[in-house]
Design an enzyme around this catalytic site. Structure first.
Site, PDB file in Angstrom:
ATOM      1  CE1 TYR A 146       0.139   7.802   2.363  1.00  0.00           C
ATOM      2  CE2 TYR A 146       0.649   5.517   1.874  1.00  0.00           C
ATOM      3  CZ  TYR A 146      -0.226   6.473   2.353  1.00  0.00           C
ATOM      4  OH  TYR A 146      -1.447   6.087   2.843  1.00  0.00           O
ATOM      5  CE  LYS A 190      -3.959   4.398   0.119  1.00  0.00           C
ATOM      6  NZ  LYS A 190      -2.554   4.380   0.589  1.00  0.00           N
ATOM      7  CG  HIS A 233      -4.912   9.411  -0.534  1.00  0.00           C
ATOM      8  ND1 HIS A 233      -3.548   9.433  -0.608  1.00  0.00           N
ATOM      9  CD2 HIS A 233      -5.188   9.029   0.734  1.00  0.00           C
ATOM     10  CE1 HIS A 233      -3.026   9.081   0.554  1.00  0.00           C
ATOM     11  NE2 HIS A 233      -4.009   8.835   1.384  1.00  0.00           N
ATOM     12  CG  ASP A 280      -1.905   1.134   1.209  1.00  0.00           C
ATOM     13  OD1 ASP A 280      -2.895   1.006   0.467  1.00  0.00           O
ATOM     14  OD2 ASP A 280      -1.688   2.159   1.895  1.00  0.00           O
TER      15      ASP A 280
HETATM   16  N1  LIG Z   1      -5.911   5.956   2.998  1.00  0.00           N
HETATM   17  C1  LIG Z   1      -5.547   6.742   3.976  1.00  0.00           C
HETATM   18  O1  LIG Z   1      -6.067   7.880   4.111  1.00  0.00           O
HETATM   19  C2  LIG Z   1      -4.485   6.273   4.931  1.00  0.00           C
HETATM   20  C3  LIG Z   1      -4.223   6.990   6.113  1.00  0.00           C
HETATM   21  C4  LIG Z   1      -3.233   6.508   6.997  1.00  0.00           C
HETATM   22  C5  LIG Z   1      -2.541   5.337   6.686  1.00  0.00           C
HETATM   23  N2  LIG Z   1      -2.795   4.670   5.522  1.00  0.00           N
HETATM   24  C6  LIG Z   1      -2.087   3.397   5.187  1.00  0.00           C
HETATM   25  O2  LIG Z   1      -2.240   2.505   6.278  1.00  0.00           O
HETATM   26  C7  LIG Z   1      -0.961   2.012   6.671  1.00  0.00           C
HETATM   27  C8  LIG Z   1      -0.939   1.629   8.133  1.00  0.00           C
HETATM   28  O3  LIG Z   1      -1.346   2.706   8.941  1.00  0.00           O
HETATM   29  P1  LIG Z   1      -0.407   3.387  10.039  1.00  0.00           P
HETATM   30  O4  LIG Z   1       1.015   3.177   9.674  1.00  0.00           O
HETATM   31  O5  LIG Z   1      -0.904   4.764  10.214  1.00  0.00           O
HETATM   32  O6  LIG Z   1      -0.805   2.610  11.371  1.00  0.00           O
HETATM   33  P2  LIG Z   1      -0.620   1.136  11.970  1.00  0.00           P
HETATM   34  O7  LIG Z   1      -0.210   0.176  10.908  1.00  0.00           O
HETATM   35  O8  LIG Z   1      -1.844   0.885  12.753  1.00  0.00           O
HETATM   36  O9  LIG Z   1       0.552   1.334  13.016  1.00  0.00           O
HETATM   37  C9  LIG Z   1       1.881   1.493  12.619  1.00  0.00           C
HETATM   38  C10 LIG Z   1       2.709   1.748  13.877  1.00  0.00           C
HETATM   39  O10 LIG Z   1       2.610   0.638  14.766  1.00  0.00           O
HETATM   40  C11 LIG Z   1       3.884   0.066  15.006  1.00  0.00           C
HETATM   41  N3  LIG Z   1       3.696  -1.394  14.973  1.00  0.00           N
HETATM   42  C12 LIG Z   1       3.465  -2.155  13.873  1.00  0.00           C
HETATM   43  N4  LIG Z   1       3.286  -3.436  14.231  1.00  0.00           N
HETATM   44  C13 LIG Z   1       3.401  -3.494  15.591  1.00  0.00           C
HETATM   45  C14 LIG Z   1       3.300  -4.531  16.532  1.00  0.00           C
HETATM   46  N5  LIG Z   1       3.056  -5.782  16.144  1.00  0.00           N
HETATM   47  N6  LIG Z   1       3.477  -4.219  17.855  1.00  0.00           N
HETATM   48  C15 LIG Z   1       3.721  -2.955  18.229  1.00  0.00           C
HETATM   49  N7  LIG Z   1       3.797  -1.921  17.367  1.00  0.00           N
HETATM   50  C16 LIG Z   1       3.644  -2.184  16.063  1.00  0.00           C
HETATM   51  C17 LIG Z   1       4.788   0.572  13.889  1.00  0.00           C
HETATM   52  O11 LIG Z   1       6.118   0.746  14.355  1.00  0.00           O
HETATM   53  P3  LIG Z   1       7.385  -0.048  13.735  1.00  0.00           P
HETATM   54  O12 LIG Z   1       7.496   0.331  12.299  1.00  0.00           O
HETATM   55  O13 LIG Z   1       8.513   0.454  14.572  1.00  0.00           O
HETATM   56  O14 LIG Z   1       7.103  -1.512  13.945  1.00  0.00           O
HETATM   57  C18 LIG Z   1       4.157   1.933  13.578  1.00  0.00           C
HETATM   58  O15 LIG Z   1       4.637   2.917  14.472  1.00  0.00           O
HETATM   59  C19 LIG Z   1      -0.014   3.160   6.294  1.00  0.00           C
HETATM   60  O16 LIG Z   1       1.316   2.731   6.252  1.00  0.00           O
HETATM   61  C20 LIG Z   1      -0.581   3.562   4.956  1.00  0.00           C
HETATM   62  O17 LIG Z   1      -0.127   2.652   3.951  1.00  0.00           O
HETATM   63  C21 LIG Z   1      -3.763   5.115   4.648  1.00  0.00           C
END
Ligand SMILES: NC(=O)c1ccc[n+]([C@@H]2O[C@H](COP(=O)([O-])OP(=O)(O)OC[C@H]3O[C@@H](n4cnc5c(N)ncnc54)[C@H](OP(=O)(O)O)[C@@H]3O)[C@@H](O)[C@H]2O)c1
Length: 279
Positions: A51, A76, A109, A46
């Site tokens: 990004y 996106k 997006h 994704d």
């Molecule tokens: N469409 C949209 O508007 C939109 C908006 C926001 C995000 N996104 C997409 O969604 C993806 C994921 O969202 P996100 O990165 O905001 O949030 P997330 O995946 O819920 O959380 C990521 C965070 O959690 C940590 N983490 C991951 N696995 C873990 C585990 N098993 N235990 C403890 N901590 C953990 C990661 O740190 P480490 O890297 O240090 O493990 C990072 O700081 C994004 O990368 C992006 O591709 C889309």
């Protein structure tokens, strides 16, 4: 590890039941993390124009041993590219940055509703799908009214709606709307990002009971809701654990307890390129 199953989308293509989020990874750190994610077993990536890491995603695909055709690459279209010609040019630029001939899934997006040109953007994506540059077309952060508008305009229903969804913001209404329309829901910030509810009893108790981590419980909850989570982790151990959620099952009570963590102020805020005010 039990491998992730796939869903068949409303256009007949298949989508892995879990993906890998790439924001805010950049540069060599991004390439290393994405190569690692592919080696661990993720087959859905994704990214987004906003990004600034489409080139890194393409580089990681070329560096990994995983065949290109086994990977579902999602990007996106940003809110500032919603004019028809801008959208077409934007998709060509995404393909150039990725170094790919086709996007497997391209999403609007966010609807950018104050500008209101998302129906034009949708027509452009539908036309690019007909040309074969995009395999599946979808949206992100759309409400039911936005979905209905583009379906009425074109007769084409998005394959996917990627929305914020985690235990503090379980989005029952949007999940139902997507289901009713035959749209697969993807979950962004599926763990809840920095506010991940790892220590909530509903999560921690289930983790102890199934001998898994709290992160695995939350991602398993996502899978059992029928949603496709795209967790991000730069850490290979966490990448592996996050993918390993197909070998246990939460019971109805555990599912309900996690869903009941939802709260009116559960939506996340932050300085992401995804933060809508910034686009
Ligand atoms: N469409 C949209 O508007 C939109 C908006 C926001 C995000 N996104 C997409 O969604 C993806 C994921 O969202 P996100 O990165 O905001 O949030 P997330 O995946 O819920 O959380 C990521 C965070 O959690 C940590 N983490 C991951 N696995 C873990 C585990 N098993 N235990 C403890 N901590 C953990 C990661 O740190 P480490 O890297 O240090 O493990 C990072 O700081 C994004 O990368 C992006 O591709 C889309």
């Amino acid at each position: 590890m039990t491998p992730a199953p796939t869903y068949t989308l409303n256009d007949g293509t298949s989508l892995p039941a879990i993906g890998f989020g790439t924001y805010p990874l950049k540069g060599e750190e991004a390439v290393t993390a994405i190569v690692s994610a592919l080696e661990v077993g993720y087959r859905l990536l994704d990214t987004a124009v906003n990004y600034g890491n489409e080139a890194e995603v393409g580089e990681a695909i070329r560096r990994s041993d995983v065949p290109r055709e086994d990977i579902v690459v999602t990007s996106k279209l940003p809110g500032r590219h919603h004019g028809y010609d801008d959208a077409v040019a934007s998709v060509h630029e995404s393909l150039r940055a990725l170094g790919l001939e086709r996007l497997d899934l391209h999403l609007i997006h966010w609807p950018n509703p104050s500008v209101g040109r998302f129906p034009e953007a949708w027509r452009a994506l539908v036309d690019l799908q007909k040309e074969g540059l995009i395999r599946s077309v979808g949206v992100s952060n759309f409400t039911e009214a936005h979905l209905q508008r583009i379906i009425d305009d074109t007769g084409v229903t998005p394959a996917v709606n990627q929305i914020e969804l985690h235990p503090y913001f379980p989005q029952a209404g949007m999940r139902e709307a997507d289901d009713r329309l035959g749209i697969r829901t993807e979950s962004w910030s599926p763990l809840g990002k920095r506010q991940a509810p790892f220590t909530e009893p509903a999560v921690a108790d289930a983790a102890r009971h199934h001998d898994v981590t709290p992160g695995q419980v939350i991602l398993r909850w996502q899978v059992q809701l029928g949603c496709v989570p795209v967790p991000k982790s730069a850490t290979p151990e966490r990448q592996r654990a996050n993918l390993d959620v197909f070998g246990f099952e939460l019971d109805e009570e555990e599912m309900a307890a996690i869903t009941s963590l939802g709260r009116p102020d559960g939506r996340l805020f932050g300085g992401d390129p995804d933060t809508h005010e910034e686009q």
